[in-house]
Design an enzyme around this catalytic site. Structure first.
Site, PDB file in Angstrom:
ATOM      1  N   ASP A 134      49.065 -38.600 -68.838  1.00 32.27           N
ATOM      2  CA  ASP A 134      49.216 -39.994 -68.994  1.00 32.27           C
ATOM      3  C   ASP A 134      48.755 -40.319 -70.355  1.00 32.27           C
ATOM      4  O   ASP A 134      47.668 -40.229 -70.795  1.00 32.27           O
ATOM      5  CB  ASP A 134      48.691 -40.572 -67.895  1.00 32.27           C
ATOM      6  CG  ASP A 134      49.190 -42.131 -67.919  1.00 32.27           C
ATOM      7  OD1 ASP A 134      49.603 -42.830 -68.948  1.00 32.27           O
ATOM      8  OD2 ASP A 134      48.637 -43.033 -67.022  1.00 32.27           O
ATOM      9  N   CYS A 170      57.846 -41.242 -63.701  1.00 34.03           N
ATOM     10  CA  CYS A 170      56.235 -41.611 -63.887  1.00 34.03           C
ATOM     11  C   CYS A 170      55.747 -42.499 -63.089  1.00 34.03           C
ATOM     12  O   CYS A 170      56.418 -43.122 -62.204  1.00 34.03           O
ATOM     13  CB  CYS A 170      56.070 -41.395 -65.355  1.00 34.03           C
ATOM     14  SG  CYS A 170      56.789 -42.724 -66.357  1.00 34.03           S
ATOM     15  N   ASN A 185      56.922 -46.067 -65.904  1.00 32.07           N
ATOM     16  CA  ASN A 185      58.425 -45.875 -66.476  1.00 32.07           C
ATOM     17  C   ASN A 185      58.348 -46.696 -68.199  1.00 32.07           C
ATOM     18  O   ASN A 185      59.703 -47.224 -68.460  1.00 32.07           O
ATOM     19  CB  ASN A 185      59.471 -46.615 -65.710  1.00 32.07           C
ATOM     20  CG  ASN A 185      61.038 -46.202 -66.096  1.00 32.07           C
ATOM     21  OD1 ASN A 185      61.887 -46.993 -65.644  1.00 32.07           O
ATOM     22  ND2 ASN A 185      61.166 -45.005 -66.772  1.00 32.07           N
ATOM     23  N   CYS A 227      56.095 -44.975 -70.724  1.00 31.14           N
ATOM     24  CA  CYS A 227      55.860 -43.815 -71.733  1.00 31.14           C
ATOM     25  C   CYS A 227      56.581 -42.528 -71.380  1.00 31.14           C
ATOM     26  O   CYS A 227      57.304 -42.027 -71.933  1.00 31.14           O
ATOM     27  CB  CYS A 227      54.189 -43.696 -71.319  1.00 31.14           C
ATOM     28  SG  CYS A 227      53.262 -45.298 -72.098  1.00 31.14           S
ATOM     29  N   ARG A 228      55.980 -41.809 -70.063  1.00 34.54           N
ATOM     30  CA  ARG A 228      56.568 -40.471 -69.919  1.00 34.54           C
ATOM     31  C   ARG A 228      58.125 -40.167 -69.681  1.00 34.54           C
ATOM     32  O   ARG A 228      58.535 -39.420 -70.017  1.00 34.54           O
ATOM     33  CB  ARG A 228      55.377 -39.784 -69.071  1.00 34.54           C
ATOM     34  CG  ARG A 228      54.173 -39.533 -69.668  1.00 34.54           C
ATOM     35  CD  ARG A 228      53.226 -39.159 -68.656  1.00 34.54           C
ATOM     36  NE  ARG A 228      53.011 -40.284 -67.485  1.00 34.54           N
ATOM     37  CZ  ARG A 228      52.409 -40.195 -66.401  1.00 34.54           C
ATOM     38  NH1 ARG A 228      51.739 -39.129 -66.155  1.00 34.54           N
ATOM     39  NH2 ARG A 228      51.990 -41.132 -65.646  1.00 34.54           N
ATOM     40  N   SER A 229      58.411 -40.953 -68.644  1.00 34.07           N
ATOM     41  CA  SER A 229      59.649 -40.611 -67.995  1.00 34.07           C
ATOM     42  C   SER A 229      60.729 -41.226 -69.029  1.00 34.07           C
ATOM     43  O   SER A 229      61.897 -40.524 -69.014  1.00 34.07           O
ATOM     44  CB  SER A 229      59.808 -41.244 -66.768  1.00 34.07           C
ATOM     45  OG  SER A 229      59.708 -42.808 -66.599  1.00 34.07           O
TER      46      SER A 229
HETATM   47  P1  4NP Z   1      53.752 -43.880 -67.754  1.00 34.38           P
HETATM   48  O1  4NP Z   1      52.382 -44.410 -68.375  1.00 34.38           O
HETATM   49  O2  4NP Z   1      53.444 -43.829 -66.276  1.00 34.38           O
HETATM   50  O3  4NP Z   1      53.904 -42.751 -68.668  1.00 34.38           O
HETATM   51  O4  4NP Z   1      54.845 -44.919 -68.159  1.00 34.38           O
HETATM   52  C1  4NP Z   1      51.682 -45.451 -67.903  1.00 34.38           C
HETATM   53  C2  4NP Z   1      52.203 -46.772 -68.281  1.00 34.38           C
HETATM   54  C3  4NP Z   1      51.505 -47.764 -67.755  1.00 34.38           C
HETATM   55  C4  4NP Z   1      50.435 -47.798 -66.719  1.00 34.38           C
HETATM   56  C5  4NP Z   1      49.891 -46.718 -66.541  1.00 34.38           C
HETATM   57  C6  4NP Z   1      50.747 -45.418 -67.185  1.00 34.38           C
HETATM   58  N1  4NP Z   1      49.725 -48.938 -66.770  1.00 34.38           N
HETATM   59  O5  4NP Z   1      48.779 -48.692 -65.870  1.00 34.38           O
HETATM   60  O6  4NP Z   1      50.166 -49.939 -66.564  1.00 34.38           O
END
Ligand code: 4NP
Length: 155
Positions: free
Chosen positions: A124, A7, A10, A12-14
């Site tokens: 997201d 993602c 790294n 939340c989703r992955s």
């Molecule tokens: P992820 O979510 O891609 O599912 O881990 C996010 C985590 C952090 C951020 C964006 C999305 N950020 O902008 O810091």
């Protein structure tokens, strides 16, 4: 099967996808050897554990993500893994842009394994409320089950 979930951050989703698939594998044939990992296309959170909201939602379903630490995708990942599964089209485009000439991995969208979801991207959840984390878990469970069914069919 050697699979990397990807993602943006790294956190939340992955990591959710990695934890859910590990959890689903616990009930399958131990002779099937799986290597699972997750990474982000961005390096904002390198070294961080999964977001507390991600950990809390997963823990409520019996999945412990506390030991995971964020890392960025590396060029070597394209040879180390057979399949790199992106959580959304933006991250798939990033992966394909950084794909090195020696790459052997296939890059695909994780939700290809959850056709009944009607979605292409895992939304997201980072800037939203708690419900978004439940949606991520539900989608990862559906796609994880699809992935396992696909893999046992091709094994
Ligand atoms: P992820 O979510 O891609 O599912 O881990 C996010 C985590 C952090 C951020 C964006 C999305 N950020 O902008 O810091």
């Amino acid at each position: 099967m050697k699979i990397l979930f990807v993602c943006l951050g790294n956190i939340c989703r992955s990591p959710t996808a990695e934890g859910v698939v590990r959890h689903l594998l616990a009930g399958t044939d131990p002779r099937l050897h799986w290597v699972l990992d997750s990474a982000g296309t961005a390096d904002y959170h390198t070294g961080d554990p999964p977001d507390p909201r991600t950990q809390r939602a997963a823990r409520a379903r019996g999945i412990d993500l506390s030991g995971l630490r964020a890392r960025q995708v590396q060029a070597e990942d394209f040879q180390r893994f057979e399949l790199i599964l992106a959580m959304d089209r933006g991250n798939l485009a990033e992966l394909n842009a950084m794909r090195p000439p020696a790459a052997t991995a296939s890059t695909r969208l994780f939700l290809e394994f959850a056709p009944d979801s009607g979605l292409v991207d895992v939304p997201d959840p980072y800037y939203g409320g708690e419900a978004g984390f439940e949606t991520v878990l539900n989608l990862c469970e559906a796609a994880g089950r699809g992935l396992l069914a696909h893999s046992s069919a091709v094994a």
